[in-house]
Scaffold this motif. Structure first.
Motif, short mmCIF file in Angstrom:
data_model
loop_
_atom_site.label_atom_id
_atom_site.label_comp_id
_atom_site.label_asym_id
_atom_site.label_seq_id
_atom_site.Cartn_x
_atom_site.Cartn_y
_atom_site.Cartn_z
N THR A 14 0.75 -1.23 0.05
CA THR A 14 0.05 0.32 -0.08
C THR A 14 0.92 1.38 -0.07
N THR A 18 0.42 5.47 0.18
CA THR A 18 -0.57 6.76 0.18
C THR A 18 0.30 7.95 0.48
N GLN A 69 -0.17 11.78 1.35
CA GLN A 69 -0.74 12.58 2.27
C GLN A 69 -0.27 14.17 2.18
N THR A 97 -5.41 13.02 0.91
CA THR A 97 -4.94 11.77 0.74
C THR A 97 -5.42 11.02 -0.60
N THR A 135 -4.87 6.82 -2.10
CA THR A 135 -3.90 5.56 -1.83
C THR A 135 -3.99 4.57 -3.03
N ASP A 171 -7.24 6.54 -5.79
CA ASP A 171 -5.87 6.89 -5.99
C ASP A 171 -5.89 8.43 -6.67
#
Lengths: 233, 185
Positions: free
Chosen positions: B39, B41, B43, B55, B57, B70
């Motif tokens: 994963t 991410t 931010q 954010t 992901t 995403d």
């Protein structure tokens, strides 16, 4: 040292039993070789400890002799070479972990120690046997071998070869047996020590991620057990 | 046997020993599995309004990739400070891969490349501890400056550069290579 003291003590206790038929010790020249056991940080293999030497016990050999006058005293000389292998496996595993690679290959030659020592002998001769007690001092030139580290075939760096000379000494005892009028066999045990101060450099090290040391200053010491072939005169 | 002959033999034996060949030893640390990275991410925090946190992901990086979350939605002509968070959800508890990258920052580099037409600039703000000519950028933290409204992909790559990191993306191999959708409005 702890291992050799009981041996020396028992030899000294044995000496009075020889005194009833003493003759003068004979001078000799001898070729010798045998096992060299090491101890302390030099023999440790902890990758995270910069004092670890990764050395394993090895071999020692050379030529030595002593010239005697009177009933006990002599002056001896010893030229020797000791050879200690390097435990490369813990180094390879440490570099693999530090560089986060799938594979690390570490290649190394051996530590080498050339010693030139001189000093007094105090000996007891009894028919075909001679007990030698000796304390020699001088210097040793030690070689830290080149270490080659290959990371996943992507990058190769080396810890460069380094030499250092330092004071050295050895204390020991041994027995010579004259099996022919001029030839003898010897069995000896010595505690030997030196503390070279190596400067350590690297080639092609681009990222400070693995074990890196700028110097190595640890005692190289241990017990040598040797057999010798001597010519006595 | 004369003394001379005997001494010659002894001398030969000692020289033989003293110049004997110097052996070489080699060890290969066995191959291990790569750490899993499942994963990633991004931010981003708006510098003008720190309560505004955006954010995006990408999940399932070790198998079927899930791009459903995403998309980064950013304001035009704004400045953001950003971090990248990496997780390994295959381990229990979930592993913080970002922390491992931080520990090994001297051999890792994130590369952020906005697609042409996407009006944003990414500037890495953290540095490793490599010696001169380093230190080099790492990319766990970065600043984002947006321009006029636009859309496009942000290509994110994590380069693994064992003893080859030189501040460029070229050396090494990729531990992460993915895209995020970006909408600037």
């Amino acid at each position: 040292m702890k291992r050799i003291l009981p041996f020396l003590f028992s030899l000294i206790l044995f000496v009075p039993t020889l005194t009833f038929a003493q003759t003068n010790p004979r001078s000799f020249v001898e070729v010798f070789g045998g096992w060299s056991g090491i101890s302390g940080n030099f023999s440790q293999s902890n990758y995270a400890n910069p004092r670890s030497g990764f050395a394993r016990s090895g071999s020692v050999g050379g030529i030595q002799g002593a010239w005697f006058w009177g009933k006990h005293f002599g002056l001896g000389l010893s030229i020797s070479q000791a050879d200690y292998g390097v435990r490369t496996q813990p180094l390879a595993e440490g570099y693999r972990e530090d560089f986060d690679v799938d594979q690390a290959i570490v290649t190394s030659k051996h530590y080498r120690l050339h010693s030139f020592l001189a000093g007094p002998y105090y000996s007891f001769a009894f028919n075909k046997f001679t007990l030698d007690l000796r304390g020699l001092a001088g210097f040793s030139t030690a070689t830290l071998p080149l270490l080659r580290v290959a990371l996943e075939d992507e990058s190769v760096f080396t810890q460069n070869k380094s030499t250092a000379t330092s004071f050295a000494y050895q204390l020991g005892a041994g027995v010579r047996w004259a099996f022919l009028p001029h030839f003898g066999l010897s069995l000896r045990a010595d505690y030997a020590s030196t503390k070279p101060d190596f400067s350590v450099s690297y080639t092609n090290i681009n990222n400070t991620s693995g074990r890196m040391i700028s110097s190595y200053h640890e005692k190289i010491s241990g017990v040598n057990g040797t057999l010798g072939l001597s010519y006595q005169f | 046997m004369t003394m001379k002959r005997i001494l010659s033999v002894l001398g030969f034996l000692s020289v033989f020993f003293l110049v004997s060949c110097n052996k070489e030893e080699q060890s290969v640390a066995p191959t291990i599995d790569n750490e899993a990275l499942t994963t990633a991410t991004l931010q981003l925090t708006n510098k003008a309004n720190p309560t505004e946190v955006v954010t995006a992901t990408v999940d399932g990086l070790n198998g079927t990739v899930d791009f459903s979350k995403d998309t980064l939605r950013l304001k035009a002509n704004a400045s953001y400070s950003g971090v990248i968070l990496l997780l390994d959800k295959t381990s229990s508890p979930v592993a913080d891969v970002s922390a491992e990258i931080k520990e090994r920052q001297n051999i890792h580099l994130f590369v952020y490349t906005p697609a042409s037409g996407l009006n944003m600039a990414v500037t890495i703000t953290d540095k490793d501890t490599n010696p001169a000519p380093g230190p080099y950028p790492v990319g766990l933290t970065y600043d984002v400056r947006t321009g006029a409204a636009s859309t496009g992909k942000l290509h994110v790559v994590l380069r693994h550069q064992p003893n080859t990191k030189d501040g460029t993306a070229t050396p090494g191999s990729s531990d992460l290579d993915t895209n995020f959708d970006v909408v600037i409005q």
